[in-house]
Design an enzyme around this catalytic site. Structure first.
Site, PDB file in Angstrom:
ATOM      1  N   LYS A 147      22.656  25.136  55.476  1.00 57.95           N
ATOM      2  CA  LYS A 147      22.196  26.372  56.211  1.00 57.95           C
ATOM      3  C   LYS A 147      22.800  27.139  56.673  1.00 57.95           C
ATOM      4  O   LYS A 147      24.113  26.911  57.451  1.00 57.95           O
ATOM      5  CB  LYS A 147      20.869  26.247  56.856  1.00 57.95           C
ATOM      6  CG  LYS A 147      20.159  26.084  55.773  1.00 57.95           C
ATOM      7  CD  LYS A 147      18.638  25.662  56.438  1.00 57.95           C
ATOM      8  CE  LYS A 147      17.041  25.633  55.765  1.00 57.95           C
ATOM      9  NZ  LYS A 147      15.675  25.718  56.503  1.00 57.95           N
ATOM     10  N   TYR A 186      12.073  31.265  49.031  1.00 52.53           N
ATOM     11  CA  TYR A 186      11.268  30.376  50.395  1.00 52.53           C
ATOM     12  C   TYR A 186       9.716  31.052  49.513  1.00 52.53           C
ATOM     13  O   TYR A 186       8.682  31.646  50.986  1.00 52.53           O
ATOM     14  CB  TYR A 186      11.270  30.983  51.784  1.00 52.53           C
ATOM     15  CG  TYR A 186      12.825  29.784  51.903  1.00 52.53           C
ATOM     16  CD1 TYR A 186      12.119  28.759  52.701  1.00 52.53           C
ATOM     17  CD2 TYR A 186      13.727  30.464  52.597  1.00 52.53           C
ATOM     18  CE1 TYR A 186      13.252  27.698  52.837  1.00 52.53           C
ATOM     19  CE2 TYR A 186      14.635  29.672  53.094  1.00 52.53           C
ATOM     20  CZ  TYR A 186      14.061  28.061  53.089  1.00 52.53           C
ATOM     21  OH  TYR A 186      15.125  26.838  53.625  1.00 52.53           O
ATOM     22  N   ASN A 229      18.101  24.180  61.965  1.00 48.07           N
ATOM     23  CA  ASN A 229      18.092  23.331  61.511  1.00 48.07           C
ATOM     24  C   ASN A 229      19.089  22.736  60.213  1.00 48.07           C
ATOM     25  O   ASN A 229      18.608  21.997  59.921  1.00 48.07           O
ATOM     26  CB  ASN A 229      16.912  22.512  61.252  1.00 48.07           C
ATOM     27  CG  ASN A 229      15.938  23.021  59.659  1.00 48.07           C
ATOM     28  OD1 ASN A 229      16.126  24.301  59.131  1.00 48.07           O
ATOM     29  ND2 ASN A 229      14.701  22.728  59.731  1.00 48.07           N
ATOM     30  N   HIS A 287      18.180  22.180  54.452  1.00 46.79           N
ATOM     31  CA  HIS A 287      17.154  23.057  52.748  1.00 46.79           C
ATOM     32  C   HIS A 287      17.284  21.547  52.121  1.00 46.79           C
ATOM     33  O   HIS A 287      18.559  21.003  51.335  1.00 46.79           O
ATOM     34  CB  HIS A 287      16.838  23.384  52.330  1.00 46.79           C
ATOM     35  CG  HIS A 287      16.049  23.720  51.552  1.00 46.79           C
ATOM     36  ND1 HIS A 287      14.665  23.818  51.797  1.00 46.79           N
ATOM     37  CD2 HIS A 287      15.775  23.463  50.220  1.00 46.79           C
ATOM     38  CE1 HIS A 287      14.259  24.031  50.431  1.00 46.79           C
ATOM     39  NE2 HIS A 287      14.763  23.238  49.667  1.00 46.79           N
ATOM     40  N   GLU A 295      13.924  24.558  41.905  1.00 52.00           N
ATOM     41  CA  GLU A 295      14.560  25.227  43.380  1.00 52.00           C
ATOM     42  C   GLU A 295      15.980  25.100  42.701  1.00 52.00           C
ATOM     43  O   GLU A 295      16.696  25.919  42.649  1.00 52.00           O
ATOM     44  CB  GLU A 295      14.993  24.563  44.399  1.00 52.00           C
ATOM     45  CG  GLU A 295      13.347  24.682  45.037  1.00 52.00           C
ATOM     46  CD  GLU A 295      13.308  23.990  46.410  1.00 52.00           C
ATOM     47  OE1 GLU A 295      13.755  23.166  46.438  1.00 52.00           O
ATOM     48  OE2 GLU A 295      12.457  24.167  47.103  1.00 52.00           O
TER      49      GLU A 295
HETATM   50  N1  UDP Z   1      10.541  26.786  59.643  1.00 52.73           N
HETATM   51  C1  UDP Z   1      10.628  27.397  60.923  1.00 52.73           C
HETATM   52  N2  UDP Z   1       9.611  27.183  62.023  1.00 52.73           N
HETATM   53  C2  UDP Z   1       8.489  26.533  61.338  1.00 52.73           C
HETATM   54  C3  UDP Z   1       8.521  26.079  60.571  1.00 52.73           C
HETATM   55  C4  UDP Z   1       9.326  25.651  59.307  1.00 52.73           C
HETATM   56  O1  UDP Z   1      11.603  28.313  61.263  1.00 52.73           O
HETATM   57  O2  UDP Z   1       7.668  26.775  62.910  1.00 52.73           O
HETATM   58  C5  UDP Z   1      11.373  27.718  58.712  1.00 52.73           C
HETATM   59  C6  UDP Z   1      13.013  25.483  58.822  1.00 52.73           C
HETATM   60  O3  UDP Z   1      14.126  26.244  58.520  1.00 52.73           O
HETATM   61  C7  UDP Z   1      11.589  24.809  57.972  1.00 52.73           C
HETATM   62  C8  UDP Z   1      11.785  26.154  56.725  1.00 52.73           C
HETATM   63  O4  UDP Z   1      11.297  26.875  57.086  1.00 52.73           O
HETATM   64  O5  UDP Z   1      13.461  24.310  57.235  1.00 52.73           O
HETATM   65  C9  UDP Z   1      10.994  25.443  55.338  1.00 52.73           C
HETATM   66  O6  UDP Z   1      10.081  24.939  56.157  1.00 52.73           O
HETATM   67  P1  UDP Z   1       8.978  23.175  55.332  1.00 52.73           P
HETATM   68  O7  UDP Z   1       7.864  23.236  56.335  1.00 52.73           O
HETATM   69  O8  UDP Z   1       9.162  23.648  53.975  1.00 52.73           O
HETATM   70  O9  UDP Z   1      10.449  22.302  56.384  1.00 52.73           O
HETATM   71  P2  UDP Z   1      11.324  21.660  55.319  1.00 52.73           P
HETATM   72  O10 UDP Z   1      11.154  20.866  54.280  1.00 52.73           O
HETATM   73  O11 UDP Z   1      12.935  22.659  55.786  1.00 52.73           O
HETATM   74  O12 UDP Z   1      11.435  20.474  56.492  1.00 52.73           O
END
Ligand code: UDP
Length: 143
Positions: free
Chosen positions: A11, A51, A114, A117, A128
């Site tokens: 990211k 997303y 974070n 992805h 994807e």
């Molecule tokens: N995200 C966020 N706030 C939250 C939860 C998720 O900004 O409270 C963002 C974060 O960047 C995350 C992405 O949304 O990586 C997708 O969420 P998911 O629950 O699918 O997490 P991942 O699969 O990326 O661990």
């Protein structure tokens, strides 16, 4: 165990911190092979489409804003059990909860930014991967 493919995105925060190579090293150490890769600065439409499942979530607008804040590095990783293996080395979504030694524990600042992805199932990985790559752009690692 089955050889799988998964979609990985480094990211904008991690690209901005210049740790693409360090993250690739983690992939390689885990036995994951890069079979396609492309750097891109996503448009709002591309990031929002990627997303789509999160469109109704309160963090959607900020997530899209973050994902278009700078270039990303997008790759397809191949290996045995690649989807779960990649999720393991990424660590939990919230870096504060991510296990020590995981990519998010070491390279991410917050749940909003974070670092990486990774697809969360083989089915989503297929969707994807096709969102970003044509089948002919994937290079099976035969050697
Ligand atoms: N995200 C966020 N706030 C939250 C939860 C998720 O900004 O409270 C963002 C974060 O960047 C995350 C992405 O949304 O990586 C997708 O969420 P998911 O629950 O699918 O997490 P991942 O699969 O990326 O661990």
């Amino acid at each position: 165990m089955a050889v799988e493919r998964t979609l990985s995105i480094i990211k904008p925060d991690a690209v901005g911190n210049n740790v693409i190579g360090q993250i690739y090293t983690r992939f390689e150490a885990a036995g994951l092979k890069v079979v396609a890769a492309r750097m891109a600065h996503l448009t709002e439409k591309e990031a929002g489409g990627f997303y789509e499942v999160h469109r109704a979530r309160p963090f959607f607008k900020d997530l899209v804003g973050f994902m278009i804040s700078g270039p990303v590095m997008i790759q397809v990783l191949e290996g045995e059990n690649a989807v779960a293996k990649h999720r393991d080395i990424m660590g939990a979504t919230d870096p504060k909860k991510a296990a020590p030694g995981t990519i998010r524990a070491d390279f991410a600042a917050s749940i909003d930014e974070n670092a990486v992805h990774g697809s969360d199932s083989a089915e989503n990985a297929a969707v994807e991967i096709s969102y970003f790559f044509r089948a002919t752009e994937l290079c099976p690692r035969t050697r």
